[in-house]
Design an enzyme around this catalytic site. Structure first.
Site, PDB file in Angstrom:
ATOM      1  N   HIS A 263       0.837  -1.201   0.000  1.00 30.99           N
ATOM      2  CA  HIS A 263       0.000   0.000   0.000  1.00 30.99           C
ATOM      3  C   HIS A 263       0.878   1.261   0.000  1.00 30.99           C
ATOM      4  O   HIS A 263       0.750   2.124  -0.876  1.00 30.99           O
ATOM      5  CB  HIS A 263      -0.922  -0.025   1.228  1.00 30.99           C
ATOM      6  CG  HIS A 263      -1.833   1.151   1.330  1.00 30.99           C
ATOM      7  ND1 HIS A 263      -3.159   1.087   0.959  1.00 30.99           N
ATOM      8  CD2 HIS A 263      -1.624   2.423   1.738  1.00 30.99           C
ATOM      9  CE1 HIS A 263      -3.718   2.280   1.138  1.00 30.99           C
ATOM     10  NE2 HIS A 263      -2.805   3.106   1.612  1.00 30.99           N
ATOM     11  N   GLU A 264       1.773   1.350   0.970  1.00 30.09           N
ATOM     12  CA  GLU A 264       2.612   2.565   1.072  1.00 30.09           C
ATOM     13  C   GLU A 264       3.538   2.682  -0.134  1.00 30.09           C
ATOM     14  O   GLU A 264       3.829   3.781  -0.599  1.00 30.09           O
ATOM     15  CB  GLU A 264       3.419   2.561   2.376  1.00 30.09           C
ATOM     16  CG  GLU A 264       2.571   2.603   3.643  1.00 30.09           C
ATOM     17  CD  GLU A 264       1.507   3.689   3.663  1.00 30.09           C
ATOM     18  OE1 GLU A 264       1.716   4.756   3.062  1.00 30.09           O
ATOM     19  OE2 GLU A 264       0.438   3.447   4.273  1.00 30.09           O
ATOM     20  N   HIS A 267       1.782   4.426  -2.906  1.00 32.95           N
ATOM     21  CA  HIS A 267       1.839   5.890  -2.729  1.00 32.95           C
ATOM     22  C   HIS A 267       3.212   6.420  -3.155  1.00 32.95           C
ATOM     23  O   HIS A 267       3.321   7.439  -3.823  1.00 32.95           O
ATOM     24  CB  HIS A 267       1.627   6.247  -1.247  1.00 32.95           C
ATOM     25  CG  HIS A 267       0.197   6.188  -0.790  1.00 32.95           C
ATOM     26  ND1 HIS A 267      -0.811   6.889  -1.391  1.00 32.95           N
ATOM     27  CD2 HIS A 267      -0.391   5.518   0.253  1.00 32.95           C
ATOM     28  CE1 HIS A 267      -1.963   6.668  -0.743  1.00 32.95           C
ATOM     29  NE2 HIS A 267      -1.734   5.829   0.247  1.00 32.95           N
ATOM     30  N   GLU A 293      -4.750   7.699  -3.348  1.00 34.95           N
ATOM     31  CA  GLU A 293      -5.170   6.434  -2.732  1.00 34.95           C
ATOM     32  C   GLU A 293      -5.393   5.359  -3.799  1.00 34.95           C
ATOM     33  O   GLU A 293      -5.201   4.172  -3.540  1.00 34.95           O
ATOM     34  CB  GLU A 293      -6.451   6.665  -1.908  1.00 34.95           C
ATOM     35  CG  GLU A 293      -6.810   5.542  -0.970  1.00 34.95           C
ATOM     36  CD  GLU A 293      -5.825   5.332   0.184  1.00 34.95           C
ATOM     37  OE1 GLU A 293      -4.884   6.133   0.349  1.00 34.95           O
ATOM     38  OE2 GLU A 293      -5.994   4.337   0.911  1.00 34.95           O
TER      39      GLU A 293
HETATM   40 ZN    ZN Z   1      -3.219   5.167   1.649  1.00 32.50          ZN
END
Ligand code: ZN
Length: 494
Positions: A263-264, A267, A293
Site C-alpha cells: 500500500h505505502e 503511494h 489512494e
Molecule cells: Zn493510503
C-alpha cells in the site's frame, strides 16, 4: 494592473512556499521515525513557526495583485494548470479569517487529546463537547470558503482533499454502490477460518529485508527514496527526489506487513513518478487524495491480493524463509477472506467501503445540522446495523475508532472509497492495454504495469481534474462497476 512578469513572479513565490512545505515535511518525517520524546514541544514550536511564515507568504497581498495582473491568457496547459490552482489556493487561504484558523488549530489539538482518552476509556460523553466545538468551527470555515448554490457545507471542506468532489457527486456513486455491496455480502460464501500456517513469527529483520526486495521489484527507487520502519506505516514526500516510506516490522504474521508495505509503496511510486520538471508547481503535484489512494490500493489489492501474485510469491516466501508446505491457493484465499466487522482499518475489500459510507453520511448530517454531535453513537450504531448487519459493542469500537474528526478532517473519508473505485477502473484499463499483465504479475514482473501507470497517471500530475483524468485513462467517467466486477470475480459470485 497588467504585469508582464506576473506569471514568473507567482512561480517564484510559490516555489518558496513549496520549499517551506517540504522543509516542514522533513521535520514531520523525523518526528515519526527518529525524534526523541523529550523533543515534542520544541518540534511543535518549530512546525508552528514554519506554519505562520507559510501562511503569511500565502496571504501576502502581493499574490492577489499578481493574480489580478495576469491579463494575458495562459501560454500553455502547464501555465493554465498552475494559475488555476494558485488562484484557488489564494482564495482559500484569504477567505478564512486568521482568528478562525487559530481557533480551529487549537480546538483540534485539544480534541485529539480528548479523543485519545475517550477512546481508551470508552467515554463518548467526554469527547462530545469537543466534537460540538469542532463541528461548529468547521461549519464556520465552510461558510467562509463558500460553496456552489446547488451544494452544501461539506463541499467546501472536501475540496481541500479532492478537487471537484461534492456531497452530490459522492452520493451519486455511493448510493448504487451501497446497495450492491449490501447485496454482495449475502452472496459471498461464508469464509472458513484461516488455514494459512507458517507465516507467523518470522524474524522481523528478515521480513523487512525480504519486503524491501519486493518494493525494489515493484520499482521503488532507493536513489530517490528511503524506507524505514514505524508502528503506523506511512509515505511522505520531502520534495523532488526524496520520497520516504515506512513499513511495519515485528508483525505476528508476514501478511499484515506485506499488505501495508505494498500500500505505502503504491503511494511512494506515485510520488516518485510525478514530473520533476514541474517540481513545486501544481502541474507537478499529486492529483488529490482520491487519486493518490488509487495508486496504493491498486498495488495492495489488485496486484498483491491476486491469484497470479500468490502463485509467484508463495514460492519466493518458501525459498527465502526455508518453509515447506506453503500452498498458494490457501494463502490467496486467506488474504481475501471476507467478513463484516466493526473496525474500518481491518475490513476486507468487499466490506471496507460500507464503513466509509457510514462516516460520509454522518459527517454530512453533522455539518448540515441534521445530527447533533451528542446523538452520534446511536446514529452510528443504527448505520452499522443497516449496512454491515452488526452493532458495535461499545463506542471505542464504534464512533470513537477513527482519529479523523478529532483532527478536524471532515470531508476526507470518501477519498478512501473513491480511491478504491479509481483503482479498480484504472486496473481494468491496464489489463486491456497490457494483455499479458496477469502472466507478468505471475512471474514477479511489474515494470510494464508501472510504466503504464507512469504514462497514464503519474506524469500528468495535476494537469487534469481527477474526473477528467479518469475519462482520459479509462474512456469512462468514474463508476462503481469495475470494482463490483472485481469483487464478484474475486469471490466467485455471478
Ligand atoms: Zn493510503
Amino acid at each position: 494592473m497588467s504585469n508582464p512578469n506576473a506569471y514568473q513572479e507567482l512561480a517564484d513565490r510559490h516555489r518558496e512556499i513549496a520549499l517551506l512545505g517540504s522543509t516542514q515535511a522533513v521535520l514531520g518525517w523525523d518526528q515519526e521515525t527518529q525524534m526523541p520524546s523529550a523533543a515534542v514541544e520544541n518540534r511543535a514550536a518549530q512546525l508552528g513557526q514554519l506554519t505562520r511564515i507559510t501562511h503569511k507568504m500565502q496571504t501576502d497581498p502581493a499574490i492577489g495583485d499578481l493574480l489580478a495582473g495576469l491579463t494575458d491568457s495562459a501560454k500553455d496547459d502547464t501555465q493554465a494548470c498552475n494559475i488555476h490552482h494558485w488562484q484557488k489556493a489564494w482564495d482559500r487561504a484569504t477567505r478564512v479569517p486568521e482568528d478562525l484558523a487559530v481557533a480551529l488549530s487549537e480546538a483540534s489539538s485539544v480534541a485529539m487529546a480528548a479523543w485519545q482518552q475517550a477512546r481508551a476509556d470508552d467515554t463518548f460523553d467526554d469527547f462530545a463537547p469537543h466534537l460540538e466545538t469542532l463541528v461548529s468551527l468547521k461549519r464556520r470555515e465552510a461558510e467562509a470558503i463558500g460553496w456552489a448554490d446547488s451544494g452544501e457545507a461539506w463541499d467546501a471542506l472536501a475540496e481541500e482533499f479532492d478537487p471537484g468532489m461534492t456531497a452530490a457527486s459522492v452520493t451519486a456513486v455511493f448510493t448504487p454502490l451501497r446497495d450492491a455491496l449490501v447485496a454482495l455480502q449475502a452472496e459471498i460464501p461464508k469464509s472458513k477460518p484461516s488455514t494459512a500456517r507458517g507465516l507467523e513469527g518470522l524474524p522481523a529483520v528478515k521480513q523487512t529485508d525480504f519486503l524491501k526486495g519486493l518494493m525494489t521489484r515493484m520499482g521503488f527507487s532507493f536513489e530517490s527514496g528511503v524506507m524505514a520502519t514505524s508502528t503506523h506505516p506511512f509515505c511522505t514526500s520531502l520534495g523532488d527526489g526524496d520520497v520516504r516510506m515506512t513499513m511495519r516490522h515485528d508483525e505476528a504474521s508476514l501478511l499484515t506487513a506485506l499488505g501495508s508495505s505494498m500500500h505505502e509503496c503504491g503511494h511512494a511510486l506515485y510520488e516518485q513518478g510525478l514530473p520533476s520538471a514541474f517540481s513545486g508547481q501544481p502541474r507537478g503535484s499529486y492529483n488529490g487524495l482520491s487519486i493518490h489512494e488509487s495508486q496504493s490500493r491498486l498495488w495492495e489489492n489488485h496486484v498483491g491480493r491476486s491469484r497470479a501474485f500468490w502463485h509467484w510469491y508463495t514460492a519466493e516466501i518458501a525459498r527465502e524463509f526455508g518453509l515447506d508446505g506453503l500452498d498458494a491457493d490457501t494463502l490467496f484465499a486467506d488474504v481475501n477472506r471476507s467478513q463484516a466487522g466493526l473496525i474500518r482499518v481491518e475490513a476486507d475489500q468487499a466490506t471496507y467501503d460500507l464503513h466509509i459510507m457510514v462516516r460520509f453520511e454522518l459527517e454530512r448530517a453533522l455539518l448540515n445540522g441534521d445530527l447533533k454531535p451528542r446523538d452520534l453513537p446511536d446514529a452510528w450504531n443504527a448505520h452499522y446495523r443497516d449496512y454491515l448487519g452488526i452493532t458495535p459493542d461499545n463506542n471505542a469500537n464504534g464512533c470513537l475508532q477513527d482519529i479523523h474528526w478529532s483532527m478536524g478532517a471532515m470531508g476526507y473519508f470518501p477519498t478512501y472509497t473513491l480511491g478504491n473505485l479509481y483503482a479498480a477502473q484504472f486496473f481494468a484499463a491496464a489489463k486491456r492495454a497490457l494483455p499479458d499483465l496477469e502472466d507478468q504479475i505471475g512471474s514477479g514482473e511489474f515494470t510494464p504495469l508501472l510504466t503504464w501507470l507512469r504514462e497514464q497517471i503519474h506524469l500528468k500530475g495535476r494537469l487534469l481534474s481527477p474526473g477528467e483524468l479518469c475519462v482520459d485513462v479509462t474512456g469512462e467517467p468514474l463508476s462503481a462497476e469495475p470494482m463490483l466486477n472485481h469483487l464478484r470475480q474475486l469471490h466467485g459470485v455471478a
